[in-house]
Enzyme design. Structure first.
Site, PDB file in Angstrom:
ATOM      1  N   LYS A  18       0.786  -1.281  -0.014  1.00 44.84           N
ATOM      2  CA  LYS A  18      -0.012  -0.027   0.107  1.00 44.84           C
ATOM      3  C   LYS A  18       0.849   1.192   0.128  1.00 44.84           C
ATOM      4  O   LYS A  18       0.356   2.391   0.380  1.00 44.84           O
ATOM      5  CB  LYS A  18      -1.056   0.002   1.113  1.00 44.84           C
ATOM      6  CG  LYS A  18      -1.906  -1.100   1.381  1.00 44.84           C
ATOM      7  CD  LYS A  18      -2.322  -1.691   0.044  1.00 44.84           C
ATOM      8  CE  LYS A  18      -3.573  -0.981  -0.609  1.00 44.84           C
ATOM      9  NZ  LYS A  18      -4.095  -1.775  -1.965  1.00 44.84           N
ATOM     10  N   SER A  19       2.258   0.969  -0.426  1.00 43.32           N
ATOM     11  CA  SER A  19       2.769   2.422  -0.579  1.00 43.32           C
ATOM     12  C   SER A  19       3.138   3.068  -1.909  1.00 43.32           C
ATOM     13  O   SER A  19       4.027   3.901  -2.120  1.00 43.32           O
ATOM     14  CB  SER A  19       4.222   1.888  -0.037  1.00 43.32           C
ATOM     15  OG  SER A  19       4.196   1.308   1.450  1.00 43.32           O
ATOM     16  N   GLY A  20       2.513   2.251  -2.862  1.00 45.88           N
ATOM     17  CA  GLY A  20       2.504   2.731  -4.368  1.00 45.88           C
ATOM     18  C   GLY A  20       3.182   1.828  -5.247  1.00 45.88           C
ATOM     19  O   GLY A  20       3.688   2.362  -6.261  1.00 45.88           O
TER      20      GLY A  20
ATOM     21  N   TRP B  10       1.673   2.081  -8.799  1.00 47.59           N
ATOM     22  CA  TRP B  10       2.089   3.322  -9.248  1.00 47.59           C
ATOM     23  C   TRP B  10       3.558   3.154  -9.930  1.00 47.59           C
ATOM     24  O   TRP B  10       3.636   3.521 -11.114  1.00 47.59           O
ATOM     25  CB  TRP B  10       1.954   4.241  -8.324  1.00 47.59           C
ATOM     26  CG  TRP B  10       1.794   5.476  -8.576  1.00 47.59           C
ATOM     27  CD1 TRP B  10       1.905   5.975 -10.130  1.00 47.59           C
ATOM     28  CD2 TRP B  10       1.905   6.897  -8.080  1.00 47.59           C
ATOM     29  NE1 TRP B  10       1.863   7.253 -10.396  1.00 47.59           N
ATOM     30  CE2 TRP B  10       1.751   7.825  -8.985  1.00 47.59           C
ATOM     31  CE3 TRP B  10       1.792   7.377  -6.679  1.00 47.59           C
ATOM     32  CZ2 TRP B  10       1.767   9.308  -8.570  1.00 47.59           C
ATOM     33  CZ3 TRP B  10       1.866   8.545  -6.432  1.00 47.59           C
ATOM     34  CH2 TRP B  10       1.815   9.390  -7.160  1.00 47.59           C
TER      35      TRP B  10
ATOM     36  N   TRP C 174       0.719  -8.097 -12.878  1.00 53.87           N
ATOM     37  CA  TRP C 174       1.475  -8.951 -12.519  1.00 53.87           C
ATOM     38  C   TRP C 174       2.056 -10.067 -13.327  1.00 53.87           C
ATOM     39  O   TRP C 174       2.960 -10.868 -12.933  1.00 53.87           O
ATOM     40  CB  TRP C 174       0.819  -9.710 -11.220  1.00 53.87           C
ATOM     41  CG  TRP C 174      -0.510 -10.033 -11.473  1.00 53.87           C
ATOM     42  CD1 TRP C 174      -1.030 -11.043 -12.326  1.00 53.87           C
ATOM     43  CD2 TRP C 174      -1.682  -9.235 -11.183  1.00 53.87           C
ATOM     44  NE1 TRP C 174      -2.448 -11.003 -12.311  1.00 53.87           N
ATOM     45  CE2 TRP C 174      -2.909  -9.900 -11.618  1.00 53.87           C
ATOM     46  CE3 TRP C 174      -1.916  -8.285 -10.364  1.00 53.87           C
ATOM     47  CZ2 TRP C 174      -4.072  -9.443 -11.254  1.00 53.87           C
ATOM     48  CZ3 TRP C 174      -3.401  -7.498 -10.113  1.00 53.87           C
ATOM     49  CH2 TRP C 174      -4.305  -8.585 -10.561  1.00 53.87           C
TER      50      TRP C 174
ATOM     51  N   HIS D  26       7.196  -7.301  -2.339  1.00 52.69           N
ATOM     52  CA  HIS D  26       6.830  -6.371  -0.903  1.00 52.69           C
ATOM     53  C   HIS D  26       7.834  -7.374   0.190  1.00 52.69           C
ATOM     54  O   HIS D  26       7.658  -6.981   1.028  1.00 52.69           O
ATOM     55  CB  HIS D  26       5.459  -6.870  -0.532  1.00 52.69           C
ATOM     56  CG  HIS D  26       4.515  -6.150  -1.332  1.00 52.69           C
ATOM     57  ND1 HIS D  26       4.437  -4.887  -1.513  1.00 52.69           N
ATOM     58  CD2 HIS D  26       3.289  -6.613  -1.604  1.00 52.69           C
ATOM     59  CE1 HIS D  26       3.319  -4.639  -2.249  1.00 52.69           C
ATOM     60  NE2 HIS D  26       2.608  -5.667  -2.391  1.00 52.69           N
TER      61      HIS D  26
ATOM     62  N   ARG E 232       5.654   5.229   1.968  1.00 49.60           N
ATOM     63  CA  ARG E 232       4.861   6.043   2.082  1.00 49.60           C
ATOM     64  C   ARG E 232       4.624   6.417   3.472  1.00 49.60           C
ATOM     65  O   ARG E 232       5.008   5.472   4.224  1.00 49.60           O
ATOM     66  CB  ARG E 232       3.830   5.546   1.429  1.00 49.60           C
ATOM     67  CG  ARG E 232       2.332   6.282   1.502  1.00 49.60           C
ATOM     68  CD  ARG E 232       1.133   5.553   0.589  1.00 49.60           C
ATOM     69  NE  ARG E 232      -0.125   6.538   0.523  1.00 49.60           N
ATOM     70  CZ  ARG E 232      -1.435   6.132  -0.066  1.00 49.60           C
ATOM     71  NH1 ARG E 232      -1.443   4.827  -0.300  1.00 49.60           N
ATOM     72  NH2 ARG E 232      -2.208   6.924  -0.335  1.00 49.60           N
TER      73      ARG E 232
ATOM     74  N   SER F 291      -4.803   3.054   3.755  1.00 47.97           N
ATOM     75  CA  SER F 291      -5.058   2.229   2.491  1.00 47.97           C
ATOM     76  C   SER F 291      -5.273   0.797   2.620  1.00 47.97           C
ATOM     77  O   SER F 291      -6.208   0.091   2.272  1.00 47.97           O
ATOM     78  CB  SER F 291      -3.862   2.594   1.692  1.00 47.97           C
ATOM     79  OG  SER F 291      -3.895   1.905   0.367  1.00 47.97           O
TER      80      SER F 291
ATOM     81  N   TYR G 140       6.217   8.131  -1.855  1.00 48.61           N
ATOM     82  CA  TYR G 140       4.972   8.111  -2.515  1.00 48.61           C
ATOM     83  C   TYR G 140       4.601   9.915  -2.467  1.00 48.61           C
ATOM     84  O   TYR G 140       4.302  10.467  -3.443  1.00 48.61           O
ATOM     85  CB  TYR G 140       3.781   7.629  -1.787  1.00 48.61           C
ATOM     86  CG  TYR G 140       2.402   7.820  -2.270  1.00 48.61           C
ATOM     87  CD1 TYR G 140       1.867   6.509  -3.076  1.00 48.61           C
ATOM     88  CD2 TYR G 140       1.586   8.731  -1.651  1.00 48.61           C
ATOM     89  CE1 TYR G 140       0.513   6.752  -3.630  1.00 48.61           C
ATOM     90  CE2 TYR G 140       0.483   9.077  -2.308  1.00 48.61           C
ATOM     91  CZ  TYR G 140      -0.302   7.973  -3.173  1.00 48.61           C
ATOM     92  OH  TYR G 140      -1.413   7.705  -3.451  1.00 48.61           O
TER      93      TYR G 140
ATOM     94  N   LYS H 166      -8.320   6.574  -3.348  1.00 49.13           N
ATOM     95  CA  LYS H 166      -8.178   8.089  -3.328  1.00 49.13           C
ATOM     96  C   LYS H 166      -7.017   8.589  -4.146  1.00 49.13           C
ATOM     97  O   LYS H 166      -7.021   9.935  -4.546  1.00 49.13           O
ATOM     98  CB  LYS H 166      -8.417   8.478  -1.891  1.00 49.13           C
ATOM     99  CG  LYS H 166      -9.885   8.561  -1.274  1.00 49.13           C
ATOM    100  CD  LYS H 166      -9.844   9.387  -0.105  1.00 49.13           C
ATOM    101  CE  LYS H 166     -11.293   9.365   0.359  1.00 49.13           C
ATOM    102  NZ  LYS H 166     -11.104  10.004   1.708  1.00 49.13           N
TER     103      LYS H 166
END
Ligand code: PPS
Length: 286
Positions: free
Chosen positions: A45-47, A50, A73, A100, A122, A130, A185, A250
């Site tokens: 959930k840190s980007g 992205w 993936w 991860h 992040r 998140s 992030y 978001k």
């Protein structure tokens, strides 16, 4: 229906679905990192996606055709999952990979290779929020309970991939190595163009100004929200509750302020200070 149960690999909780001790051990001990590998590493959930999109676009000089036609993936296999490991082993070099894993479980061969790692961090309070929302929709994750309950679970590291603090501290041992690049992030949010330029510089990849513009445009939240190869909308309903929420939720900094009470924030800060003592670095969220 997937089980919302975790296995424990060397003290790190991971979903039972898609992971096995055998493949985790293979990734850690036998997977060969190649000198021309590039790996996106993050705490969840840190980007991650992205950064994966950014790299996929840089790889193709800003042309979005690849990131819009291959699922994320498959483009950047997750080396610690059973399926991702298989894809990574079959991928021709130069490979783009994702993980991860905390530093201590990452392939040992990395330490003797020139493989490049791009580590994205992040604000842990936004990671927490998140993750909280994602736990409600991704059916392999344990039910988060209330925000107050999940705050404790998160601070104790009883979430997939373990403690955020340990992850950061483990990977920051690499911070001065030439094949390691870290970014936040928050920096991506603040100036995506300058961040893309820095990433290109690290990769030794020269893009012209139009190509950089194309990377920035195609890696925007809006574009990624509409890219079904990256927005997880292709996950079957039995894996993800698409009615309850979206992966591209978001995409902002500071959403934790909408969820944590003043007392919860102060509690978080105290635990943060205790855990980050001795880390001589400053981060944008501090
Ligand atoms: S995962 O499940 O661990 O792979 O999740 P990860 O990709 O690390 O993080 C998901 C959060 O990243 C946000 N995101 C973005 N933010 C801004 N711009 C872009 N382009 C973008 N792409 C993904 C995503 O919305 C998740 O954050 P939250 O706060 O939940 O919205």
């Amino acid at each position: 229906m997937p089980l919302r149960t975790y296995l424990n690999y060397k003290g790190i909780p991971l979903p039972t679905e898609g992971f096995s001790e055998e493949s985790l051990s293979f990734t850690e001990n036998e997977f060969q990192m190649l000198d021309d590998d590039t790996v996106v590493v993050t705490y969840p959930k840190s980007g991650t996606i992205w950064m994966s999109e950014i790299l996929g676009l840089i790889w193709h000089n800003g042309d979005p055709a690849w990131v819009r036609s291959a699922i994320v993936w498959d483009r950047m296999p997750w080396i610690e999952t059973v399926d991702g490991l298989k894809i990574a082993l079959e991928s021709p070099p130069p490979r783009l990979l994702a993980s991860h894993l905390p530093f201590q479980l990452f392939p040992k061969s990395f330490l003797h290779s020139k493989a490049k790692v791009i580590y994205t961090m992040r604000d842990p309070r936004d990671v927490l929020i998140s993750h909280y929302h994602f736990s409600k929709i991704l059916k392999v994750l344990k039910e988060p309970g209330t925000v107050a309950e999940f705050l404790e679970t998160f601070l104790k590291g009883n979430v997939i991939y373990g403690s955020w603090f340990d992850h950061i501290k483990g990977w920051m041992q690499m911070k001065d190595k030439p094949n390691f690049f870290w970014i936040t992030y928050e920096e991506l949010q603040q100036d995506l163009r300058a961040s893309v330029e820095r990433i290109c510089h690290f990769l030794g990849k020269e893009l012209n100004s139009h190509q950089i513009d194309a990377v920035v445009e195609n890696a925007s939240f809006k574009r990624m929200q509409d890219n079904k190869m990256s927005n997880l909308s292709t996950l079957p309903e039995e894996m993800m509750d698409h009615k309850e929420g979206k992966f591209m939720r978001k995409g902002i900094c500071g959403d934790w302020k909408n969820h944590l009470t003043v007392a919860q924030k102060e509690h978080f800060d105290r635990v943060y200070q205790e855990n980050m003592r001795g880390v001589n670095m400053t981060f944008p969220w501090e």
